[in-house]
Write an enzyme that holds these catalytic residues in place. Structure first.
Site, PDB file in Angstrom:
ATOM      1  CG  ASN A  37      -2.264   0.749   0.888  1.00  0.00           C
ATOM      2  OD1 ASN A  37      -2.517   1.360   0.100  1.00  0.00           O
ATOM      3  ND2 ASN A  37      -2.998   0.668   2.169  1.00  0.00           N
ATOM      4  NE  ARG A 147      -9.701  -2.386  12.783  1.00  0.00           N
ATOM      5  CZ  ARG A 147      -8.899  -1.739  12.438  1.00  0.00           C
ATOM      6  NH1 ARG A 147      -7.596  -1.828  12.095  1.00  0.00           N
ATOM      7  NH2 ARG A 147      -9.179  -0.242  11.425  1.00  0.00           N
ATOM      8  CE1 TYR A 159      -5.427   2.026  10.269  1.00  0.00           C
ATOM      9  CE2 TYR A 159      -6.252   1.622  12.427  1.00  0.00           C
ATOM     10  CZ  TYR A 159      -6.012   1.100  11.245  1.00  0.00           C
ATOM     11  OH  TYR A 159      -6.219   0.003  10.812  1.00  0.00           O
ATOM     12  CG  ASP A 216      -4.667  -1.837  14.891  1.00  0.00           C
ATOM     13  OD1 ASP A 216      -3.630  -1.445  15.177  1.00  0.00           O
ATOM     14  OD2 ASP A 216      -4.710  -1.845  13.617  1.00  0.00           O
ATOM     15  CG  HIS A 218      -2.493   1.950  12.986  1.00  0.00           C
ATOM     16  ND1 HIS A 218      -1.867   2.517  12.095  1.00  0.00           N
ATOM     17  CD2 HIS A 218      -2.743   0.888  12.329  1.00  0.00           C
ATOM     18  CE1 HIS A 218      -1.917   2.155  11.003  1.00  0.00           C
ATOM     19  NE2 HIS A 218      -2.618   0.921  10.958  1.00  0.00           N
ATOM     20  CD  GLU A 242      -3.829  -5.005  14.466  1.00  0.00           C
ATOM     21  OE1 GLU A 242      -4.989  -5.043  14.620  1.00  0.00           O
ATOM     22  OE2 GLU A 242      -3.314  -4.956  13.125  1.00  0.00           O
ATOM     23  CD  GLU A 268      -1.280  -3.566  10.447  1.00  0.00           C
ATOM     24  OE1 GLU A 268      -2.121  -4.088  10.773  1.00  0.00           O
ATOM     25  OE2 GLU A 268      -1.142  -2.390   9.972  1.00  0.00           O
ATOM     26  NE  ARG A 289      -3.635  -7.856  12.984  1.00  0.00           N
ATOM     27  CZ  ARG A 289      -4.360  -7.817  11.747  1.00  0.00           C
ATOM     28  NH1 ARG A 289      -4.545  -8.945  11.388  1.00  0.00           N
ATOM     29  NH2 ARG A 289      -4.657  -6.807  11.371  1.00  0.00           N
ATOM     30  CG  ASP A 322      -3.852  -2.580   2.800  1.00  0.00           C
ATOM     31  OD1 ASP A 322      -4.587  -2.186   3.415  1.00  0.00           O
ATOM     32  OD2 ASP A 322      -2.511  -2.783   3.152  1.00  0.00           O
ATOM     33  CD  GLU A 345      -7.360  -6.634   9.151  1.00  0.00           C
ATOM     34  OE1 GLU A 345      -6.356  -7.272   9.122  1.00  0.00           O
ATOM     35  OE2 GLU A 345      -7.801  -5.520   9.408  1.00  0.00           O
ATOM     36  CD1 TRP A 408      -1.560   7.607  10.113  1.00  0.00           C
ATOM     37  CD2 TRP A 408      -1.140   5.948   9.153  1.00  0.00           C
ATOM     38  NE1 TRP A 408      -2.787   7.319   9.643  1.00  0.00           N
ATOM     39  CE2 TRP A 408      -2.657   6.206   9.072  1.00  0.00           C
ATOM     40  CE3 TRP A 408      -1.001   4.516   8.601  1.00  0.00           C
ATOM     41  CZ2 TRP A 408      -3.634   5.284   8.268  1.00  0.00           C
ATOM     42  CZ3 TRP A 408      -1.743   3.975   7.922  1.00  0.00           C
ATOM     43  CH2 TRP A 408      -3.048   4.069   7.893  1.00  0.00           C
TER      44      TRP A 408
END
Ligand code: GCO
Ligand code: MG
Length: 408
Positions: A37, A147, A159, A216, A218, A242, A268, A289, A322, A345, A408
């Site tokens: 992405n 989630r 986010y 999440d 993030h 997460e 991730e 993840r 993505d 997910e 982010w």
């Protein structure tokens, strides 16, 4: 037989996707997802400028050997671009092998260990009323896990929160087609930490104890902030928290573990088993993840998840939009076959994407099944793909309220 043609397809049915298409000398086609992405063309170039010519003439059945050849061969290792490229080759070769066997891929991975794959949906809302509406909608669709992400007072668009208002369909696409620069968002961890526990409390009050709740972070908390947060939200019994801290700092999770029993998921942004070495051997996480697309494909993911299994750690494979339908299919075959499956997910793709990629997976009452077509079960309609031209898109950049760049 050998690999004869290697093509890289770039399409943008609402968002960008990079797909590797390998054709063998007897005309069997395999597909692999190479979408990274916001950096799509880097992987496309890695594949077409550096990898394609190395593949032509190779025996398509030698998947492990090809993986090692692409991983060890160039000397430079790992990183999201390289590993997404290797993943795409690996997926395409497994697709071909399963088609040759006349079996859905999960059969070659050991066969089904379960009837279906429990998935979690993305519920979000700028405030609690909108979030509640979204969770209710997903429950009505049969989901048993959601989630939850919500707006934070004092901050604008953040986010994970759909800006289009309440609704069942989660249409949040973080990568913005914003011209030559990323858009910017703001963040304040104090506001977030003060706000979120109350949200989880309301969700438990309104939806009871059966619903699996995921969240999440993030990558935005420091280790001690994450430890406090994980401890504060223990009464709400999350399925997982997460990415509470930045992914690259594996030992940060030691501190979180010392203070809380909230289950942790991470990975991730990882792209190899080595990113997990400390996390797994010290049992610092509960769920892996990684995306099949970003971690070197099915070959690498199977090894990673088998390694995790020894430590009682389960899968939670990354599956936002993505990840293309090809990458999603690869995840579903693995999910169905492995013993230590946790959850998958699932953020459904838009209609244009599903015209370009015709999938065989099915959704029923909160569970997905990859389907029984030979291979991965996904076809690429190249005419439909050609109708959607690549459009540059960036993930947002995050800043604290005083302007400091933040994760982010
Ligand atoms: C998730 C992820 C995604 C990422 C996205 C970035 O848990 O699904 O955090 O929403 O932000 O994949 O490209
Ligand atoms: Mg995430």
């Amino acid at each position: 037989m050998t690999i004869e043609i290697v093509d890289v397809n770039i399409t943008s049915p609402g968002r960008n996707f990079v797909t590797l298409k390998i054709t063998t000398s007897d005309g069997i086609v395999g597909l692999g997802d190479a979408t990274l992405n916001g950096r799509e063309l880097a992987v496309a170039s890695y594949l077409s400028d550096h990898v394609a010519s190395m593949l032509v003439g190779r025996d398509e059945d030698r998947i492990e050997d090809t993986w090692q050849y692409l991983y060890r061969g160039p000397y430079w290792r790992r990183g999201p671009v390289t590993m997404a490229a290797i993943a795409a080759v690996d997926m395409a070769l497994w697709d071909i092998k399963a088609k040759k066997a006349g079996m859905p891929l999960y059969q070659l991975l050991g066969g089904a260990s379960r009837e279906g794959v429990r998935v979690y949906a993305h519920a979000s809302g700028t405030d609690y009323a909108a979030l509640k509406n979204a969770i209710t909608g997903y429950e009505e669709l049969g989901y048993t896990a959601v989630r939850v992400q919500t707006g934070v007072p004092g901050l604008g668009q953040i986010y994970g929160v759909s800006s289009t208002g309440p609704g069942v369909r989660y249409d949040y696409e973080p990568a913005k087609r914003s011209g030559d620069r990323p858009s910017e968002e703001t963040w304040d961890t104090r506001n977030y930490l003060n706000h979120m526990p109350g949200i989880f409390s309301k969700i438990r009050e309104d939806f009871g104890t059966d619903l699996r709740i995921l969240h999440d972070g993030h990558h935005r908390m420091s280790p001690i902030e994450a430890a406090r947060f994980a401890k504060d939200i223990e009464p709400y019994d999350l399925f997982w928290l997460e990415d509470c801290t930045p992914g690259e700092d594996q030992t940060a999770l030691r501190l979180v573990r010392q203070h809380s029993t909230t289950p942790l998921a991470i990975g991730e942004v990882f792209n190899s088993v080595f990113d997990y070495q400390t996390l797994i051997t010290e049992r610092l996480i509960d769920y892996v993840r990684s995306a099949v697309t970003h971690t070197g494909g099915i070959t690498a993911m199977k090894k990673l998840l088998d390694f995790a299994a020894i430590y009682g750690i389960k899968s939670g494979i990354h599956g936002p939009t993505d990840i293309s339908p090809v990458g999603m299919a690869a995840a579903l075959h693995l999910d169905l076959a492995i013993h230590n499956f946790g959850i998958q997910e699932y953020m459904p793709h838009n209609e244009q994407t599903l015209e370009v990629f015709q999938t065989s997976f099915t959704f029923d009452k909160g569970f997905l099944h990859p389907g029984d077509k030979p291979g991965l079960g996904v076809d690429l309609d190249e005419d439909a793909a050609a109708g959607h031209e690549y459009t540059k898109a960036y993930l947002p950049v995050n800043r604290l309220l005083d302007g400091t760049v933040h994760d982010w």
